[in-house]
Design a protein around this motif. Structure first.
Motif, PDB file in Angstrom:
ATOM      1  N   ALA A 107       0.847  -1.194   0.000  1.00  0.00           N
ATOM      2  CA  ALA A 107       0.000   0.000   0.000  1.00  0.00           C
ATOM      3  C   ALA A 107       0.878   1.238   0.000  1.00  0.00           C
ATOM      4  N   CYS A 108       0.332   2.322  -0.503  1.00  0.00           N
ATOM      5  CA  CYS A 108       0.994   3.621  -0.468  1.00  0.00           C
ATOM      6  C   CYS A 108       0.025   4.623   0.140  1.00  0.00           C
ATOM      7  N   PHE A 109       0.453   5.292   1.205  1.00  0.00           N
ATOM      8  CA  PHE A 109      -0.334   6.331   1.846  1.00  0.00           C
ATOM      9  C   PHE A 109       0.330   7.664   1.542  1.00  0.00           C
ATOM     10  N   GLY A 110      -0.338   8.506   0.735  1.00  0.00           N
ATOM     11  CA  GLY A 110       0.233   9.768   0.326  1.00  0.00           C
ATOM     12  C   GLY A 110      -0.506  10.944   0.930  1.00  0.00           C
ATOM     13  N   VAL A 111       0.236  11.990   1.206  1.00  0.00           N
ATOM     14  CA  VAL A 111      -0.329  13.210   1.766  1.00  0.00           C
ATOM     15  C   VAL A 111      -0.066  14.356   0.799  1.00  0.00           C
ATOM     16  N   SER A 112      -1.127  15.031   0.366  1.00  0.00           N
ATOM     17  CA  SER A 112      -1.003  16.188  -0.516  1.00  0.00           C
ATOM     18  C   SER A 112      -0.216  15.813  -1.780  1.00  0.00           C
ATOM     19  N   ALA A 113       0.894  16.504  -2.053  1.00  0.00           N
ATOM     20  CA  ALA A 113       1.677  16.174  -3.244  1.00  0.00           C
ATOM     21  C   ALA A 113       2.222  14.754  -3.187  1.00  0.00           C
ATOM     22  N   GLY A 114       2.342  14.195  -1.987  1.00  0.00           N
ATOM     23  CA  GLY A 114       2.734  12.794  -1.862  1.00  0.00           C
ATOM     24  C   GLY A 114       1.684  11.860  -2.423  1.00  0.00           C
ATOM     25  N   ALA A 115       0.409  12.226  -2.262  1.00  0.00           N
ATOM     26  CA  ALA A 115      -0.671  11.439  -2.852  1.00  0.00           C
ATOM     27  C   ALA A 115      -0.660  11.567  -4.374  1.00  0.00           C
ATOM     28  N   MET A 116      -0.398  12.782  -4.850  1.00  0.00           N
ATOM     29  CA  MET A 116      -0.287  12.991  -6.298  1.00  0.00           C
ATOM     30  C   MET A 116       0.846  12.144  -6.874  1.00  0.00           C
ATOM     31  N   GLY A 162       1.922   9.434  -5.651  1.00  0.00           N
ATOM     32  CA  GLY A 162       1.527   8.041  -5.535  1.00  0.00           C
ATOM     33  C   GLY A 162       0.760   7.527  -6.741  1.00  0.00           C
ATOM     34  N   LEU A 163       0.098   8.407  -7.478  1.00  0.00           N
ATOM     35  CA  LEU A 163      -0.611   7.986  -8.687  1.00  0.00           C
ATOM     36  C   LEU A 163       0.350   7.319  -9.675  1.00  0.00           C
ATOM     37  N   SER A 164       1.467   7.988  -9.945  1.00  0.00           N
ATOM     38  CA  SER A 164       2.426   7.451 -10.908  1.00  0.00           C
ATOM     39  C   SER A 164       3.205   6.277 -10.339  1.00  0.00           C
ATOM     40  N   PHE A 165       3.308   6.200  -9.016  1.00  0.00           N
ATOM     41  CA  PHE A 165       3.921   5.030  -8.380  1.00  0.00           C
ATOM     42  C   PHE A 165       3.050   3.802  -8.608  1.00  0.00           C
ATOM     43  N   LYS A 166       1.749   3.957  -8.420  1.00  0.00           N
ATOM     44  CA  LYS A 166       0.830   2.828  -8.614  1.00  0.00           C
ATOM     45  C   LYS A 166       0.703   2.453 -10.089  1.00  0.00           C
ATOM     46  N   SER A 167       0.789   3.432 -10.980  1.00  0.00           N
ATOM     47  CA  SER A 167       0.721   3.122 -12.415  1.00  0.00           C
ATOM     48  C   SER A 167       2.074   2.673 -12.971  1.00  0.00           C
ATOM     49  N   ARG A 168       3.094   2.675 -12.120  1.00  0.00           N
ATOM     50  CA  ARG A 168       4.445   2.199 -12.468  1.00  0.00           C
ATOM     51  C   ARG A 168       5.041   2.971 -13.651  1.00  0.00           C
ATOM     52  N   GLN A 169       4.828   4.294 -13.668  1.00  0.00           N
ATOM     53  CA  GLN A 169       5.346   5.109 -14.778  1.00  0.00           C
ATOM     54  C   GLN A 169       6.612   5.822 -14.335  1.00  0.00           C
ATOM     55  N   ILE A 170       7.735   5.179 -14.625  1.00  0.00           N
ATOM     56  CA  ILE A 170       9.039   5.711 -14.225  1.00  0.00           C
ATOM     57  C   ILE A 170       9.269   7.069 -14.878  1.00  0.00           C
ATOM     58  N   GLY A 171       9.685   8.043 -14.069  1.00  0.00           N
ATOM     59  CA  GLY A 171      10.051   9.363 -14.567  1.00  0.00           C
ATOM     60  C   GLY A 171       8.914  10.341 -14.726  1.00  0.00           C
ATOM     61  N   ARG A 172       7.685   9.905 -14.560  1.00  0.00           N
ATOM     62  CA  ARG A 172       6.557  10.770 -14.882  1.00  0.00           C
ATOM     63  C   ARG A 172       6.442  11.956 -13.933  1.00  0.00           C
ATOM     64  N   VAL A 173       6.580  11.735 -12.640  1.00  0.00           N
ATOM     65  CA  VAL A 173       6.475  12.838 -11.675  1.00  0.00           C
ATOM     66  C   VAL A 173       7.546  13.879 -11.958  1.00  0.00           C
ATOM     67  N   ASN A 174       8.768  13.431 -12.190  1.00  0.00           N
ATOM     68  CA  ASN A 174       9.878  14.333 -12.485  1.00  0.00           C
ATOM     69  C   ASN A 174       9.633  15.103 -13.779  1.00  0.00           C
ATOM     70  N   ARG A 175       9.177  14.411 -14.810  1.00  0.00           N
ATOM     71  CA  ARG A 175       8.936  15.068 -16.103  1.00  0.00           C
ATOM     72  C   ARG A 175       7.918  16.195 -15.975  1.00  0.00           C
ATOM     73  N   MET A 205      -1.542  -2.867  -5.434  1.00  0.00           N
ATOM     74  CA  MET A 205      -1.167  -1.955  -4.362  1.00  0.00           C
ATOM     75  C   MET A 205      -2.266  -0.926  -4.104  1.00  0.00           C
ATOM     76  N   ARG A 206      -2.620  -0.720  -2.850  1.00  0.00           N
ATOM     77  CA  ARG A 206      -3.585   0.313  -2.490  1.00  0.00           C
ATOM     78  C   ARG A 206      -2.920   1.688  -2.531  1.00  0.00           C
ATOM     79  N   LEU A 207      -3.660   2.699  -2.971  1.00  0.00           N
ATOM     80  CA  LEU A 207      -3.232   4.090  -2.818  1.00  0.00           C
ATOM     81  C   LEU A 207      -4.267   4.800  -1.971  1.00  0.00           C
ATOM     82  N   VAL A 208      -3.816   5.379  -0.860  1.00  0.00           N
ATOM     83  CA  VAL A 208      -4.708   6.050   0.081  1.00  0.00           C
ATOM     84  C   VAL A 208      -4.234   7.488   0.251  1.00  0.00           C
ATOM     85  N   ALA A 209      -5.139   8.438   0.030  1.00  0.00           N
ATOM     86  CA  ALA A 209      -4.821   9.859   0.133  1.00  0.00           C
ATOM     87  C   ALA A 209      -5.365  10.420   1.445  1.00  0.00           C
TER      88      ALA A 209
END
Length: 292
Positions: A45-54, A56-69, A119-123
């Motif tokens: 599971a991934c518990f994200g807070v604010s931008a951490g939750a944002m 977490g979207l790309s972490f769960k979708s397994r998109q390497i580099g997307r947040v940085n891009r 994997m769960r994503l919880v905001a």
């Protein structure tokens, strides 16, 4: 919403990741995420807070580099975050641009990969009536995006998000790093805790309380949560260190004080913070493998 009863037992023996917020400081988290994905390290599971939750979207979708891009490409784009947006729309963050233009067209989000990842994503979001945290499970990256908006909506800069009969603002106000919720309430065995401030950081009192009282005067519990946030945050970090000593938390934090602000227009600073996240995760890689 908050998990209760028998739902809590499902976390027993499992590992969660916790991503602190911090707006553009989550470039550090982006570096952590990419190394975890590249190395095939998964959590339950991934518990994200604010931008951490944002993030977490790309972490769960397994998109390497997307947040940085996205952060590097749009850190100077008025459609992403800007005073102009606040003046014209009443919202500092361009959610329509983020969730429509970027997510659907410019840097497409992999909805299928998101749905098939178990994997769960919880905001985490703050209920402004009670001043307490709710933990919202983002099961679908299209249907549940209002949960991400709720978690990322900054006081005074974005309007509250109405969701399920509740009004929400930034989750960090009520629970900045939900380690107690994850390990005690949800019953997860261990947590990788990704912080966006260095270990020596001490949060100062919120400096916009006068404006907050004028805006949120009808929500006294929310105002109390905002005014006491720094005290609870600093105490919470002590709890994190204690969980670390117990072997229940593995902490990944910036090695030096972070110079990137909530809103950062210098892409070189953002890239450097991303690289720091990568370096720290690679440095801890053997420990992470053993931990999970």
């Amino acid at each position: 919403m908050e998990q209760t009863g028998s739902e809590q037992a499902r976390g027993a023996g499992k590992v969660a990741a916790i991503f602190e917020g911090g707006s553009m400081r989550c470039q550090f988290t982006a570096g952590v995420i990419d190394v975890l994905l590249e190395q095939g390290i998964e959590v339950d599971a991934c518990f994200g807070v604010s931008a951490g939750a944002m993030s977490g979207l790309s972490f769960k979708s397994r998109q390497i580099g997307r947040v940085n891009r996205v952060n590097l490409a749009f850190c100077n784009d008025e459609r992403y975050m800007s005073p102009k947006l606040l003046a014209t729309t009443g919202c500092f963050i361009g959610y329509d641009f983020l969730f429509n233009d970027i997510q659907d067209r410019i840097d497409p989000f992999d909805n299928e990969a998101y749905r098939t990842n178990p994997m769960r994503l919880v905001a985490t979001a703050t209920d402004i009536v009670f001043g307490t945290a709710d933990y919202l499970e983002v099961k679908d990256a299209i249907l549940d995006l209002d949960m991400i908006r709720a978690s990322t909506s900054m006081p005074l800069l974005t309007p509250p998000v109405e969701l399920g009969g509740h009004s929400y603002l930034d989750g960090g106000i009520a629970d900045s790093v939900p380690v107690e919720h994850v390990l005690e309430d949800e019953g997860y065995d261990r947590a990788i805790v990704v912080l966006t401030q260095d270990r020596g950081y001490v949060k100062e009192p919120y400096d916009m309380m006068t404006a907050a009282h004028a805006r949120y005067g009808e929500y006294p519990y929310f105002l109390d949560a905002l005014e006491t946030r720094h005290e609870r945050y600093n105490e919470q970090r002590e709890h994190i260190w204690e969980y670390e000593r117990q072997g229940r938390a593995l902490v990944i934090a910036p090695p030096h004080p972070v110079e990137v602000g909530h809103v950062e227009h210098d892409p070189s600073k953002l890239l450097e913070l991303y690289i720091q996240g990568r370096r720290e995760t690679l440095r801890c890689l053997n420990r992470i493998r053993a931990f999970v």
